[in-house]
Design a protein around this motif. Structure first.
Motif, PDB file in Angstrom:
ATOM      1  N   GLN A   1      18.877  24.169 -11.014  1.00 14.82           N
ATOM      2  CA  GLN A   1      19.243  24.129 -12.690  1.00 14.82           C
ATOM      3  C   GLN A   1      19.128  25.096 -13.184  1.00 14.82           C
ATOM      4  O   GLN A   1      20.611  25.788 -13.643  1.00 14.82           O
ATOM      5  CB  GLN A   1      18.523  22.791 -13.470  1.00 14.82           C
ATOM      6  CG  GLN A   1      18.800  23.313 -14.621  1.00 14.82           C
ATOM      7  CD  GLN A   1      19.637  22.696 -14.938  1.00 14.82           C
ATOM      8  OE1 GLN A   1      20.831  22.537 -14.758  1.00 14.82           O
ATOM      9  NE2 GLN A   1      20.189  22.801 -16.716  1.00 14.82           N
ATOM     10  N   ALA A   2      18.654  26.414 -12.989  1.00 12.85           N
ATOM     11  CA  ALA A   2      18.368  28.348 -13.091  1.00 12.85           C
ATOM     12  C   ALA A   2      19.529  28.485 -12.540  1.00 12.85           C
ATOM     13  O   ALA A   2      19.749  30.032 -13.764  1.00 12.85           O
ATOM     14  CB  ALA A   2      17.625  28.503 -12.999  1.00 12.85           C
TER      15      ALA A   2
ATOM     16  N   ALA B   1      15.615  33.791 -19.703  1.00  7.46           N
ATOM     17  CA  ALA B   1      14.536  32.830 -19.927  1.00  7.46           C
ATOM     18  C   ALA B   1      14.709  31.541 -20.102  1.00  7.46           C
ATOM     19  O   ALA B   1      13.900  30.701 -19.452  1.00  7.46           O
ATOM     20  CB  ALA B   1      14.211  33.790 -20.711  1.00  7.46           C
ATOM     21  N   ALA B   2      15.750  31.503 -20.671  1.00  2.84           N
ATOM     22  CA  ALA B   2      16.285  30.057 -20.928  1.00  2.84           C
ATOM     23  C   ALA B   2      16.813  29.238 -19.720  1.00  2.84           C
ATOM     24  O   ALA B   2      16.767  28.129 -19.550  1.00  2.84           O
ATOM     25  CB  ALA B   2      17.419  30.229 -21.920  1.00  2.84           C
ATOM     26  N   ALA B   3      17.678  29.801 -18.750  1.00  7.08           N
ATOM     27  CA  ALA B   3      17.774  29.093 -17.889  1.00  7.08           C
ATOM     28  C   ALA B   3      16.578  28.795 -17.024  1.00  7.08           C
ATOM     29  O   ALA B   3      16.305  27.732 -16.521  1.00  7.08           O
ATOM     30  CB  ALA B   3      19.083  30.286 -16.530  1.00  7.08           C
ATOM     31  N   LEU B   4      15.866  29.560 -16.672  1.00  9.26           N
ATOM     32  CA  LEU B   4      14.407  29.430 -16.142  1.00  9.26           C
ATOM     33  C   LEU B   4      14.048  28.093 -16.788  1.00  9.26           C
ATOM     34  O   LEU B   4      13.264  27.412 -15.830  1.00  9.26           O
ATOM     35  CB  LEU B   4      13.492  30.516 -15.968  1.00  9.26           C
ATOM     36  CG  LEU B   4      14.310  31.557 -14.930  1.00  9.26           C
ATOM     37  CD1 LEU B   4      12.314  32.917 -15.223  1.00  9.26           C
ATOM     38  CD2 LEU B   4      13.487  31.221 -13.773  1.00  9.26           C
ATOM     39  N   THR B   5      12.981  28.089 -17.890  1.00  7.47           N
ATOM     40  CA  THR B   5      13.279  27.259 -18.821  1.00  7.47           C
ATOM     41  C   THR B   5      13.559  25.540 -18.595  1.00  7.47           C
ATOM     42  O   THR B   5      13.131  24.729 -18.208  1.00  7.47           O
ATOM     43  CB  THR B   5      13.109  26.949 -20.114  1.00  7.47           C
ATOM     44  OG1 THR B   5      12.474  28.731 -20.307  1.00  7.47           O
ATOM     45  CG2 THR B   5      11.406  26.060 -20.653  1.00  7.47           C
ATOM     46  N   SER B   6      15.152  25.620 -18.880  1.00  9.52           N
ATOM     47  CA  SER B   6      15.613  24.396 -18.209  1.00  9.52           C
ATOM     48  C   SER B   6      15.636  23.723 -16.940  1.00  9.52           C
ATOM     49  O   SER B   6      15.425  22.535 -16.160  1.00  9.52           O
ATOM     50  CB  SER B   6      17.150  24.534 -18.553  1.00  9.52           C
ATOM     51  OG  SER B   6      18.036  23.366 -18.170  1.00  9.52           O
ATOM     52  N   GLY B   7      15.747  24.548 -15.820  1.00 10.96           N
ATOM     53  CA  GLY B   7      14.969  24.222 -14.550  1.00 10.96           C
ATOM     54  C   GLY B   7      13.454  24.280 -14.373  1.00 10.96           C
ATOM     55  O   GLY B   7      13.594  22.933 -13.694  1.00 10.96           O
ATOM     56  N   PHE B   8      12.543  24.890 -15.334  1.00 12.79           N
ATOM     57  CA  PHE B   8      11.459  23.756 -15.424  1.00 12.79           C
ATOM     58  C   PHE B   8      11.530  22.584 -15.635  1.00 12.79           C
ATOM     59  O   PHE B   8      10.508  22.646 -15.687  1.00 12.79           O
ATOM     60  CB  PHE B   8      10.068  25.137 -15.872  1.00 12.79           C
ATOM     61  CG  PHE B   8      10.354  26.347 -15.212  1.00 12.79           C
ATOM     62  CD1 PHE B   8      10.849  26.131 -13.901  1.00 12.79           C
ATOM     63  CD2 PHE B   8      10.047  27.071 -15.488  1.00 12.79           C
ATOM     64  CE1 PHE B   8      10.390  27.463 -13.048  1.00 12.79           C
ATOM     65  CE2 PHE B   8       9.855  28.804 -14.741  1.00 12.79           C
ATOM     66  CZ  PHE B   8      10.194  28.272 -13.464  1.00 12.79           C
ATOM     67  N   HIS B   9      12.211  22.405 -16.424  1.00 13.13           N
ATOM     68  CA  HIS B   9      12.015  21.147 -17.365  1.00 13.13           C
ATOM     69  C   HIS B   9      12.561  20.229 -16.901  1.00 13.13           C
ATOM     70  O   HIS B   9      11.785  18.924 -16.441  1.00 13.13           O
ATOM     71  CB  HIS B   9      13.298  20.618 -18.631  1.00 13.13           C
ATOM     72  CG  HIS B   9      13.244  21.988 -19.745  1.00 13.13           C
ATOM     73  ND1 HIS B   9      14.062  22.268 -20.893  1.00 13.13           N
ATOM     74  CD2 HIS B   9      11.550  22.321 -20.128  1.00 13.13           C
ATOM     75  CE1 HIS B   9      12.840  22.666 -21.717  1.00 13.13           C
ATOM     76  NE2 HIS B   9      11.763  22.953 -21.394  1.00 13.13           N
TER      77      HIS B   9
END
Length: 482
Positions: free
Chosen positions: A418-419, A430-438
């Motif tokens: 996802q990231a 930061a937004a890409a990583l957070t979405s991947g972690f979601h």
């Protein structure tokens, strides 16, 4: 063996257990530092974690059966010696190859220590209130060991140096090794002739090791690559061969009749889901705090106190509820809270704060681990004969470690995919990583929730109630001295 002596022996066994569990996580927060100091590339750095998990998960069944046949205290001491020596080697390492080799040796030592220690606990305490109390403490250690490992890793890396996350094991292991022959009773399977299952041992150890290796490296090389598919296929073939062997040999490594105990089978199924959801949540949660929120290794480790302290505080309540006959309900509630707490974490934002966004999920998951680990440990040993104690404890720990490896691999793959997709589309890092972690949190949470129906479908209330209702005055099985 008097009650006082039993609890002294339990203390030595609990410390041994804690070391092996804490070492699963203690290096995670120190990996960036280790990489810089030893000039290790990212592709090699992952093996500091994977090497330990590989031999740990692969040799647990063999370690458990060896404890039954060769003597549980004897194997415990051998495992402690291997684990402590390997820890010293890790701390003295100056090259990546030597460090990874010592981590693999550490995992082998842990695979010998863990089933031996748990089977000794099972044989020291008769089924009923006293064993439930012991397993309640044991479950609290299992639930908090990984998070305490993260905290210790952060403290030692910052204030002493990364080597001391390994050096710490040496004096503790040496003390346990010196105390074991004095306070821990020896026991083994009483039989006229020791029969072994070498072909079964090779098949299951090879199959499990390849499985752990495949799922641990799949996030880096890809799930659909020829290498991953081939490794999984060979692993499946070896495990299938193991099942065939076990039906034909005179003294099987894992008698398949043990799964006629539906509660044991159900507890191990829940243990896989517990390991997959909880250990993956710790892994992804730590990455979120360090890579998105900018937490240091120490701050990320301390944040997990919300989970570990909650788990320890409620372990007594969990044990009391299990003793009252509510083990099945407690197990289901624990898995529901782990799943629900992780799903709550899917709401964490890019600019998150601990108290506003993380404290709630961490506390709920902490309650869930207290309620899940303890009844799972009791159910996986309920009704198991003395001569199969090592096998049952090895099976429980194998299911949990394999679950953890599978969960981390799935969560890592989802987060990275996802990231990467969002980064290619121009999203901020930061937004890409957070979405991947979601995405990873969604997977971990749903895996945890799957433990609720599995508990109700497979764990038999009557079998579990009989185990926890037996009084502590039941005569203790005689231990055969070697």
């Amino acid at each position: 063996m008097t009650q006082v002596h039993r609890w002294r022996a339990f203390a030595v066994l609990a410390v041994s257990f804690f070391m092996t569990i804490a070492d699963l996580a203690i290096v995670n927060v120190a990996l960036p530092t280790i990489g810089v100091k030893l000039h290790m590339p990212e592709s090699s750095l992952q093996w500091v974690v994977t090497g330990y998990a590989l031999t740990f998960g692969g040799f647990l069944l063999l370690g458990g059966r060896a404890a039954d046949l060769l003597g549980r205290r004897r194997m415990l001491m051998i495992g402690l010696a291997v684990f402590s020596a390997a820890s010293l080697g890790c701390g003295l390492a100056t090259a990546e190859g030597f460090l990874i080799a010592m981590r693999c040796l550490q995992g082998l030592g842990a695979a010998i220590v863990l089933p031996a220690a748990l089977s000794i606990v099972m044989n020291m305490f008769p089924e009923g209130a006293e064993r439930n109390k012991a397993l309640g403490v044991w479950g609290a250690i299992g639930a908090s060991g990984a998070t305490v490992g993260l905290i210790a890793g952060g403290l030692l890396t910052r204030y002493a140096g990364w080597q001391y996350i390994f050096f710490l094991n040496v004096p503790i292991g040496a003390a346990a090794l010196l105390l074991a022959p004095r306070v821990v009773p020896e026991s083994r399977l009483a039989t006229a002739r020791r029969r072994y299952d070498p072909f079964g041992a090779v098949a299951v150890t090879g199959g499990l090791s390849l499985l752990v290796y495949a799922i641990s490296t799949a996030p880096q090389v890809g799930w659909g690559t020829a290498r991953t598919i081939a490794l999984l296929a060979v692993s499946a073939a070896l495990l299938a061969a193991f099942l065939v062997i076990e039906t034909r040999v005179e003294a099987p490594l894992m008698p398949l009749r043990i799964f006629q105990n539906k509660t044991l089978a159900g507890a191990n199924a829940v243990s896989v889901l517990l390991g997959a959801s909880f250990f993956a949540f710790i892994f992804i949660g730590t990455l979120y705090m360090q890579q998105v929120l900018g937490y240091s290794a120490l701050k990320a480790g301390l944040a997990w106190l919300a989970t570990s302290l909650t788990s320890v505080a409620l372990a007594g309540l969990s044990q009391a509820l299990v003793t009252r006959g509510w083990a099945k309900l407690v197990m289901a509630a624990g898995m529901a809270m782990i799943g629900g707490g992780v799903l709550w974490a899917t709401q964490v934002p890019v600019h998150g704060h601990f108290w506003a966004n993380l404290a709630g999920p961490f506390v709920i998951v902490g309650i869930g681990t207290a309620f899940a680990f303890i009844p799972v440990s009791i159910a996986a040993l309920a009704g198991v004969a003395e001569h199969e104690a090592g096998l049952a404890s090895g099976l429980l720990n194998t299911s949990q470690q394999l679950g953890g490896a599978i969960g981390v691999a799935i969560a890592s793959t989802l987060a990275a995919t996802q990231a990467s997709t969002l980064l290619r589309q121009g999203a901020a890092p930061a937004a890409a990583l957070t979405s991947g972690f979601h995405w990873a949190f969604w997977a971990c949470g749903l895996i945890g929730l799957c433990g609720v129906p599995v508990t109700y479908l497979l764990v038999r209330r009557n079998e579990l109630a009989k185990a926890v209702a037996r009084t502590a005055q039941k005569p203790q099985p005689a231990a055969a001295e070697v």
